[in-house]
Design a protein around this motif. Structure first.
Motif, PDB file in Angstrom:
ATOM      1  N   ASN A 108       0.811  -1.204   0.000  1.00  0.00           N
ATOM      2  CA  ASN A 108       0.000   0.000   0.000  1.00  0.00           C
ATOM      3  C   ASN A 108       0.853   1.265   0.000  1.00  0.00           C
ATOM      4  O   ASN A 108       0.395   2.315   0.360  1.00  0.00           O
ATOM      5  CB  ASN A 108      -0.929  -0.014   1.221  1.00  0.00           C
ATOM      6  N   VAL A 109       2.115   1.143  -0.424  1.00  0.00           N
ATOM      7  CA  VAL A 109       3.020   2.270  -0.411  1.00  0.00           C
ATOM      8  C   VAL A 109       3.430   2.580  -1.848  1.00  0.00           C
ATOM      9  O   VAL A 109       3.650   1.677  -2.634  1.00  0.00           O
ATOM     10  CB  VAL A 109       4.283   1.918   0.421  1.00  0.00           C
ATOM     11  N   ASN A 110       3.536   3.850  -2.184  1.00  0.00           N
ATOM     12  CA  ASN A 110       4.056   4.278  -3.485  1.00  0.00           C
ATOM     13  C   ASN A 110       3.377   3.597  -4.662  1.00  0.00           C
ATOM     14  O   ASN A 110       4.000   2.867  -5.417  1.00  0.00           O
ATOM     15  CB  ASN A 110       5.572   4.026  -3.569  1.00  0.00           C
ATOM     16  N   HIS A 111       2.107   3.824  -4.822  1.00  0.00           N
ATOM     17  CA  HIS A 111       1.409   3.231  -5.963  1.00  0.00           C
ATOM     18  C   HIS A 111       1.966   3.763  -7.269  1.00  0.00           C
ATOM     19  O   HIS A 111       2.410   4.894  -7.363  1.00  0.00           O
ATOM     20  CB  HIS A 111      -0.100   3.517  -5.883  1.00  0.00           C
ATOM     21  N   ALA A 112       1.930   2.932  -8.273  1.00  0.00           N
ATOM     22  CA  ALA A 112       2.493   3.270  -9.576  1.00  0.00           C
ATOM     23  C   ALA A 112       1.637   4.320 -10.272  1.00  0.00           C
ATOM     24  O   ALA A 112       0.422   4.261 -10.222  1.00  0.00           O
ATOM     25  CB  ALA A 112       2.554   2.012 -10.440  1.00  0.00           C
ATOM     26  N   PRO A 113       2.263   5.296 -10.926  1.00  0.00           N
ATOM     27  CA  PRO A 113       1.494   6.269 -11.695  1.00  0.00           C
ATOM     28  C   PRO A 113       0.873   5.609 -12.926  1.00  0.00           C
ATOM     29  O   PRO A 113       1.372   4.620 -13.423  1.00  0.00           O
ATOM     30  CB  PRO A 113       2.527   7.320 -12.086  1.00  0.00           C
ATOM     31  N   ALA A 114      -0.209   6.168 -13.394  1.00  0.00           N
ATOM     32  CA  ALA A 114      -0.923   5.599 -14.538  1.00  0.00           C
ATOM     33  C   ALA A 114      -0.058   5.646 -15.788  1.00  0.00           C
ATOM     34  O   ALA A 114       0.654   6.598 -16.034  1.00  0.00           O
ATOM     35  CB  ALA A 114      -2.223   6.368 -14.767  1.00  0.00           C
ATOM     36  N   ALA A 115      -0.163   4.581 -16.590  1.00  0.00           N
ATOM     37  CA  ALA A 115       0.466   4.476 -17.908  1.00  0.00           C
ATOM     38  C   ALA A 115       1.983   4.640 -17.877  1.00  0.00           C
ATOM     39  O   ALA A 115       2.583   5.011 -18.858  1.00  0.00           O
ATOM     40  CB  ALA A 115      -0.162   5.469 -18.872  1.00  0.00           C
ATOM     41  N   ALA A 116       2.624   4.374 -16.745  1.00  0.00           N
ATOM     42  CA  ALA A 116       4.084   4.423 -16.693  1.00  0.00           C
ATOM     43  C   ALA A 116       4.638   3.112 -17.228  1.00  0.00           C
ATOM     44  O   ALA A 116       3.964   2.101 -17.232  1.00  0.00           O
ATOM     45  CB  ALA A 116       4.535   4.644 -15.257  1.00  0.00           C
ATOM     46  N   SER A 117       5.861   3.147 -17.689  1.00  0.00           N
ATOM     47  CA  SER A 117       6.484   1.946 -18.233  1.00  0.00           C
ATOM     48  C   SER A 117       7.331   1.292 -17.150  1.00  0.00           C
ATOM     49  O   SER A 117       8.252   1.898 -16.617  1.00  0.00           O
ATOM     50  CB  SER A 117       7.358   2.321 -19.429  1.00  0.00           C
ATOM     51  N   PHE A 118       6.995   0.042 -16.814  1.00  0.00           N
ATOM     52  CA  PHE A 118       7.688  -0.687 -15.770  1.00  0.00           C
ATOM     53  C   PHE A 118       8.255  -1.979 -16.329  1.00  0.00           C
ATOM     54  O   PHE A 118       7.790  -2.489 -17.343  1.00  0.00           O
ATOM     55  CB  PHE A 118       6.744  -1.027 -14.615  1.00  0.00           C
ATOM     56  N   LEU A 119       9.246  -2.503 -15.638  1.00  0.00           N
ATOM     57  CA  LEU A 119       9.805  -3.807 -15.958  1.00  0.00           C
ATOM     58  C   LEU A 119       9.235  -4.818 -14.979  1.00  0.00           C
ATOM     59  O   LEU A 119       8.983  -4.487 -13.823  1.00  0.00           O
ATOM     60  CB  LEU A 119      11.334  -3.777 -15.849  1.00  0.00           C
ATOM     61  N   GLU A 120       9.030  -6.036 -15.435  1.00  0.00           N
ATOM     62  CA  GLU A 120       8.536  -7.105 -14.566  1.00  0.00           C
ATOM     63  C   GLU A 120       9.696  -8.013 -14.194  1.00  0.00           C
ATOM     64  O   GLU A 120      10.496  -8.388 -15.043  1.00  0.00           O
ATOM     65  CB  GLU A 120       7.476  -7.936 -15.281  1.00  0.00           C
ATOM     66  N   VAL A 121       9.776  -8.361 -12.917  1.00  0.00           N
ATOM     67  CA  VAL A 121      10.662  -9.434 -12.497  1.00  0.00           C
ATOM     68  C   VAL A 121       9.760 -10.649 -12.406  1.00  0.00           C
ATOM     69  O   VAL A 121       8.779 -10.655 -11.656  1.00  0.00           O
ATOM     70  CB  VAL A 121      11.319  -9.139 -11.130  1.00  0.00           C
ATOM     71  N   LYS A 122      10.063 -11.678 -13.217  1.00  0.00           N
ATOM     72  CA  LYS A 122       9.175 -12.840 -13.332  1.00  0.00           C
ATOM     73  C   LYS A 122       9.781 -14.064 -12.654  1.00  0.00           C
ATOM     74  O   LYS A 122      10.989 -14.174 -12.505  1.00  0.00           O
ATOM     75  CB  LYS A 122       8.911 -13.159 -14.800  1.00  0.00           C
ATOM     76  N   SER A 123       8.906 -14.987 -12.296  1.00  0.00           N
ATOM     77  CA  SER A 123       9.345 -16.235 -11.685  1.00  0.00           C
ATOM     78  C   SER A 123      10.030 -17.113 -12.733  1.00  0.00           C
ATOM     79  O   SER A 123       9.451 -17.374 -13.786  1.00  0.00           O
ATOM     80  CB  SER A 123       8.151 -16.983 -11.092  1.00  0.00           C
ATOM     81  N   PRO A 124      11.231 -17.598 -12.429  1.00  0.00           N
ATOM     82  CA  PRO A 124      11.921 -18.454 -13.385  1.00  0.00           C
ATOM     83  C   PRO A 124      11.468 -19.912 -13.318  1.00  0.00           C
ATOM     84  O   PRO A 124      11.947 -20.744 -14.077  1.00  0.00           O
ATOM     85  CB  PRO A 124      13.386 -18.327 -12.954  1.00  0.00           C
TER      86      PRO A 124
END
Length: 155
Positions: free
Chosen positions: A66-82
């Motif tokens: 519940n901290v620092n919600h992402a701004p709308a339409a920003a470009s993020f990278l995903e760290v995915k489960s290997p």
């Protein structure tokens, strides 16, 4: 045996034409059976993370998310489960989490552990940036290639 070694073994068996392999040592037993009707899952190539557009997240009731919600339409990278397994945010129940929302991480930093077949595999980030969202609850099952964290790239 590390997760990468297991995946390399699975890839080797897939390409070899063998139908079944069993390996047994003092530390572990491993049995891999090839089923021609089921595709073999391969770990995500986290060296090429995907940039994704993420809408404004809904308010979360869990304090760590519940901290620092992402701004709308920003470009993020995903760290995915290997791999398939159980996601853990800390090395043991009495320890602090590896990362929290708002933390700045570096490439190669351990961000979580995935338990698979009684083996605890540290997942290292392939990207640097700020954690903006943790997408999985602690001690939850995860699938191969499932997004675990959203990271805002740092310039």
């Amino acid at each position: 045996m590390k997760a990468k070694e297991i995946q390399e073994l699975i890839d080797f068996i897939s390409n070899s034409g063998l139908a079944e392999v069993k390996i047994e040592t003092d530390e572990f037993k491993l049995s891999i059976k090839k089923n021609s009707e089921v595709a073999v899952a391969r770990p995500a190539d986290v060296s090429n993370p995907q940039a994704v557009a993420v809408p404004q997240p809904a308010a979360s009731h869990s304090p760590e998310n519940n901290v620092n919600h992402a701004p709308a339409a920003a470009s993020f990278l995903e760290v995915k489960s290997p791999m398939i397994g159980t996601f853990y945010r800390s090395p043991n129940p009495d320890s602090d989490y590896f990362v929290n929302v708002g933390d700045v991480i570096q490439k190669g930093q351990t961000v979580c552990i995935i338990e698979a077949m009684k083996l605890f595999n540290e997942v290292e980030s392939e990207v640097s940036g700020k954690i903006v969202k943790i997408l999985v609850d602690d001690a939850s099952p995860v699938e191969y290639d499932q997004p675990l964290f959203l990271v805002e790239p740092q310039n």
